[in-house]
Design a protein around this motif. Structure first.
Motif, PDB file in Angstrom:
ATOM      1  N   GLU A 191      15.140  -0.021  17.925  1.00 18.71           N
ATOM      2  CA  GLU A 191      15.493   1.294  17.382  1.00 18.71           C
ATOM      3  C   GLU A 191      14.939   2.340  18.327  1.00 18.71           C
ATOM      4  O   GLU A 191      13.885   2.144  18.929  1.00 18.71           O
ATOM      5  CB  GLU A 191      14.892   1.492  15.992  1.00 18.71           C
ATOM      6  CG  GLU A 191      15.562   0.711  14.883  1.00 18.71           C
ATOM      7  CD  GLU A 191      17.025   1.098  14.650  1.00 18.71           C
ATOM      8  OE1 GLU A 191      17.435   2.212  15.074  1.00 18.71           O
ATOM      9  OE2 GLU A 191      17.748   0.286  14.041  1.00 18.71           O
ATOM     10  N   MET A 192      15.642   3.502  18.419  1.00 24.79           N
ATOM     11  CA  MET A 192      15.218   4.493  19.397  1.00 24.79           C
ATOM     12  C   MET A 192      14.479   5.670  18.782  1.00 24.79           C
ATOM     13  O   MET A 192      14.009   6.552  19.490  1.00 24.79           O
ATOM     14  CB  MET A 192      16.414   4.972  20.215  1.00 24.79           C
ATOM     15  CG  MET A 192      17.012   3.789  20.986  1.00 24.79           C
ATOM     16  SD  MET A 192      18.124   4.254  22.295  1.00 24.79           S
ATOM     17  CE  MET A 192      17.104   5.171  23.412  1.00 24.79           C
ATOM     18  N   ASP A 193      14.390   5.711  17.447  1.00 22.19           N
ATOM     19  CA  ASP A 193      13.571   6.787  16.858  1.00 22.19           C
ATOM     20  C   ASP A 193      12.996   6.326  15.515  1.00 22.19           C
ATOM     21  O   ASP A 193      13.460   5.354  14.922  1.00 22.19           O
ATOM     22  CB  ASP A 193      14.387   8.073  16.699  1.00 22.19           C
ATOM     23  CG  ASP A 193      15.453   7.924  15.647  1.00 22.19           C
ATOM     24  OD1 ASP A 193      15.181   8.228  14.468  1.00 22.19           O
ATOM     25  OD2 ASP A 193      16.576   7.444  16.006  1.00 22.19           O
ATOM     26  N   GLY A 194      11.982   7.079  15.072  1.00 20.29           N
ATOM     27  CA  GLY A 194      11.237   6.729  13.859  1.00 20.29           C
ATOM     28  C   GLY A 194      12.099   6.651  12.621  1.00 20.29           C
ATOM     29  O   GLY A 194      12.006   5.711  11.841  1.00 20.29           O
ATOM     30  N   PHE A 195      12.982   7.645  12.434  1.00 19.37           N
ATOM     31  CA  PHE A 195      13.785   7.691  11.214  1.00 19.37           C
ATOM     32  C   PHE A 195      14.642   6.444  11.044  1.00 19.37           C
ATOM     33  O   PHE A 195      14.622   5.802   9.977  1.00 19.37           O
ATOM     34  CB  PHE A 195      14.712   8.928  11.234  1.00 19.37           C
ATOM     35  CG  PHE A 195      13.987  10.187  10.877  1.00 19.37           C
ATOM     36  CD1 PHE A 195      13.204  10.250   9.729  1.00 19.37           C
ATOM     37  CD2 PHE A 195      14.090  11.315  11.687  1.00 19.37           C
ATOM     38  CE1 PHE A 195      12.532  11.417   9.390  1.00 19.37           C
ATOM     39  CE2 PHE A 195      13.417  12.485  11.357  1.00 19.37           C
ATOM     40  CZ  PHE A 195      12.644  12.536  10.211  1.00 19.37           C
ATOM     41  N   THR A 224       5.565   7.837  12.112  1.00 24.56           N
ATOM     42  CA  THR A 224       6.348   6.656  11.724  1.00 24.56           C
ATOM     43  C   THR A 224       5.418   5.614  11.116  1.00 24.56           C
ATOM     44  O   THR A 224       5.688   5.032  10.063  1.00 24.56           O
ATOM     45  CB  THR A 224       7.058   6.062  12.966  1.00 24.56           C
ATOM     46  OG1 THR A 224       7.742   7.124  13.650  1.00 24.56           O
ATOM     47  CG2 THR A 224       8.052   4.998  12.554  1.00 24.56           C
ATOM     48  N   CYS A 225       4.293   5.407  11.786  1.00 22.74           N
ATOM     49  CA  CYS A 225       3.319   4.421  11.321  1.00 22.74           C
ATOM     50  C   CYS A 225       2.814   4.800   9.931  1.00 22.74           C
ATOM     51  O   CYS A 225       2.741   3.969   9.021  1.00 22.74           O
ATOM     52  CB  CYS A 225       2.164   4.366  12.318  1.00 22.74           C
ATOM     53  SG  CYS A 225       0.855   3.239  11.810  1.00 22.74           S
ATOM     54  N   ARG A 226       2.483   6.080   9.750  1.00 23.07           N
ATOM     55  CA  ARG A 226       1.954   6.528   8.463  1.00 23.07           C
ATOM     56  C   ARG A 226       2.948   6.244   7.343  1.00 23.07           C
ATOM     57  O   ARG A 226       2.602   5.729   6.288  1.00 23.07           O
ATOM     58  CB  ARG A 226       1.654   8.031   8.542  1.00 23.07           C
ATOM     59  CG  ARG A 226       0.582   8.496   7.551  1.00 23.07           C
ATOM     60  CD  ARG A 226       0.395  10.005   7.588  1.00 23.07           C
ATOM     61  NE  ARG A 226       1.655  10.722   7.409  1.00 23.07           N
ATOM     62  CZ  ARG A 226       2.271  10.854   6.233  1.00 23.07           C
ATOM     63  NH1 ARG A 226       1.742  10.324   5.160  1.00 23.07           N
ATOM     64  NH2 ARG A 226       3.412  11.512   6.160  1.00 23.07           N
ATOM     65  N   ARG A 227       4.240   6.548   7.639  1.00 17.80           N
ATOM     66  CA  ARG A 227       5.249   6.345   6.594  1.00 17.80           C
ATOM     67  C   ARG A 227       5.452   4.861   6.282  1.00 17.80           C
ATOM     68  O   ARG A 227       5.608   4.469   5.132  1.00 17.80           O
ATOM     69  CB  ARG A 227       6.585   6.961   7.026  1.00 17.80           C
ATOM     70  CG  ARG A 227       6.490   8.478   7.059  1.00 17.80           C
ATOM     71  CD  ARG A 227       7.834   9.118   7.230  1.00 17.80           C
ATOM     72  NE  ARG A 227       7.658  10.531   7.547  1.00 17.80           N
ATOM     73  CZ  ARG A 227       8.656  11.391   7.653  1.00 17.80           C
ATOM     74  NH1 ARG A 227       9.900  10.986   7.485  1.00 17.80           N
ATOM     75  NH2 ARG A 227       8.414  12.656   7.940  1.00 17.80           N
TER      76      ARG A 227
END
Ligand SMILES: Nc1ncnc2c1ncn2[C@@H]1O[C@H](COP(=O)(O)OP(=O)(O)O)[C@@H](O)[C@H]1O
Ligand SMILES: [Mg+2]
Length: 462
Positions: free
Chosen positions: A50-54, A82-85
């Motif tokens: 994947e290329m982004d957090g979302f 991203t990690c936090r979510r």
């Protein structure tokens, strides 16, 4: 040298990674993605990118990987966010995350680890190092998962064992209770049977002698009447004595007196008979018995409690017996049930009359039905044959049972009566006798102020 050895170890392990393990790589740089992708695929892993957090967070929701490689510097949301979510979502909380960071960013590594990442790898990539770290964490994760499932299994076992133990404990309490109770009853039964036996002989003399006494008295009365006819003037002394002793009254009263003595001795006989049959010991096998006889015997023993008292009128017992053939049962135990239920009904009726300090007359005013008719304290006993079952209803128009305690009345030691009066054992023992000993059911229907009805149902043929 040391490092080389380690690498060789890792390389050896690398040859057999688990085929099903999936690694998600999140990085906005196509070059990095390509390198990582190739490295991991070569090592035998399934690789998602994947290329982004979302989009990574979305992807992970439906397709959970075994491990995530996460770049820190990305547009939209960075690696930390991203990690936090991911760590906040229970579905992804346990997937190990390894940060990808540039060699220099020491402070940032600490931040990543604090957010819950398990490790980091530095750019530019050292292929062996990446594989080695990934393997360690996959292994750790596998062990963790195993530990978790072992823990769950263990918890479940502990729960099961606890349930088993508490059930066994309840059973033990019940058995103990029953033992104590049957012990008491059998020793009481023996005592009663002994007393009944002892009383039986003297009462036998009394009633046979009363029979003869009655004959003799009749003869003597006849004789006196003959004398009076033959000698109407027996002289002053005799005339005076007759007047003083009131011969007329004695002649009238003596036969009445004798017949009431006869009645009394017959009652004693009856009660002794009832006591003996009530307290008879049940054998190990069921035997056919007349249910109505059991009820009658029990009522006979409770007779004194039904009589009118200063604070209440007599308790009426209304019977509606059906045509019931002998029932295969333990008659002594069933008598115990009748005794418990009838004694409870009497207690409830008593309590209805003790609700206030009003005089008896005023209380009677209180106890009226909707037509203004006075409600007498009453116990209704009815029996009926329903297919292969005998159903016995014991109902009273006493105070009834509060809804809040209706599901507790069959529990051992539950009582609403003052200490010394209630033991709270009557219903729990009755329940056991009916359900366990006779394969029947014991139910209660009640509403406060509307009386109580107990329904015993037992199979006719045991
Ligand atoms: N006929 C009844 N009417 C009202 N309450 C009843 C009746 N039978 C039983 N109960 C309630 O159930 C409780 C438990 O009864 P039981 O097990 O016989 O113990 P105990 O009579 O020693 O209290 C009683 O304390 C009483 O509150
Ligand atoms: Mg009771």
């Amino acid at each position: 040298m040391m490092d080389n050895n380690k690498l060789t170890d890792f390389e050896l392990q690398e040859k057999e990674p688990s085929a099903s393990e999936t690694i998600l790589v999140i990085d906005d740089s196509p070059t990095n993605l390509e390198v990582l992708h190739d490295t991991l695929v070569n090592a035998g892993y399934e690789v998602l990118v994947e290329m982004d957090g979302f989009s990574a967070i979305e992807q992970v929701k439906t397709n959970s990987p075994d491990l995530i490689l996460l770049d820190i510097m990305m547009p939209k949301i960075d690696g930390y966010e991203t990690c936090r979510r991911l760590k906040n979502d229970p579905r992804t909380r346990n997937v190990p995350i390894i940060f990808i960071t540039a060699l220099s960013e020491t402070l940032d590594k600490v931040k990543g680890l604090k957010l819950g990442a398990v490790d980091y790898i530095t750019k530019p990539f050292q292929q062996e190092e990446i594989i080695a770290r990934i393997q360690v964490h996959l292994q750790l994760r596998k062990l963790n998962l195993e530990l978790d499932s072992q823990k769950q299994l263990l918890e479940q076992r502990v729960q099961e064992r606890t349930a088993e133990l508490s059930e066994a404990f309840e059973e033990l309490k019940r058995v103990q209770l029953q033992l104590v109770q049957s012990e008491k009853i059998s020793s009481l039964g023996q005592l009663v049977a002994g007393v009944a036996h002892e009383v039986n002989n003297p009462i036998g003399f009394i009633s046979t002698n009363l029979y003869h006494a009655n004959q003799y008295v009749q003869d003597l009365i006849n004789l006196i009447q003959l004398y009076q006819a033959q000698f109407p003037s027996p002289g002053d002394d005799i005339q005076e004595y007759i007047a003083v002793m009131d011969l007329g009254h004695v002649l009238q009263d003596l036969p009445k007196l004798l017949s009431s003595m006869k009645l009394g001795s017959e009652r004693i006989r009856g009660i002794m008979q009832s006591l003996r049959s009530f307290s008879r010991a049940d054998g190990v096998k069921k035997k056919p018995a007349n249910i109505h006889e059991g009820i009658e015997t029990t009522l006979m023993i409770l007779q004194h409690r039904l009589k009118a008292q200063i604070h209440r009128p007599m308790i009426q017992v209304v019977k509606d017996y059906g045509d019931i053939p002998p029932v295969l049962c333990y008659p002594g135990l069933l008598n115990q049930v009748f005794m418990n239920l009838l004694a409870n009904a009497i207690d409830a009726l008593e309590e209805s009359f003790l609700i206030s300090n009003l005089s008896l007359e005023n209380k009677l005013q209180l106890i009226k039905n909707e037509n203004g008719e006075m409600i007498e304290p009453q116990i209704l006993i009815s029996t009926i044959l329903e297919e292969e079952n005998v159903v016995i209803y014991i109902a009273d128009n006493g105070r009834g049972i509060a809804k809040s305690v209706q599901n507790q009345i069959f529990q051992a030691y539950f009582t609403t009566k003052p200490e010394g009066k209630g033991t709270g054992l009557g219903l729990s023992i009755s329940y056991q006798i009916i359900t366990e000993k006779h394969g029947g059911t014991l139910d209660c229907v009640s509403a406060p102020g509307e009386g109580t009805k107990f329904i015993i149902k037992i199979p006719l043929n045991g």
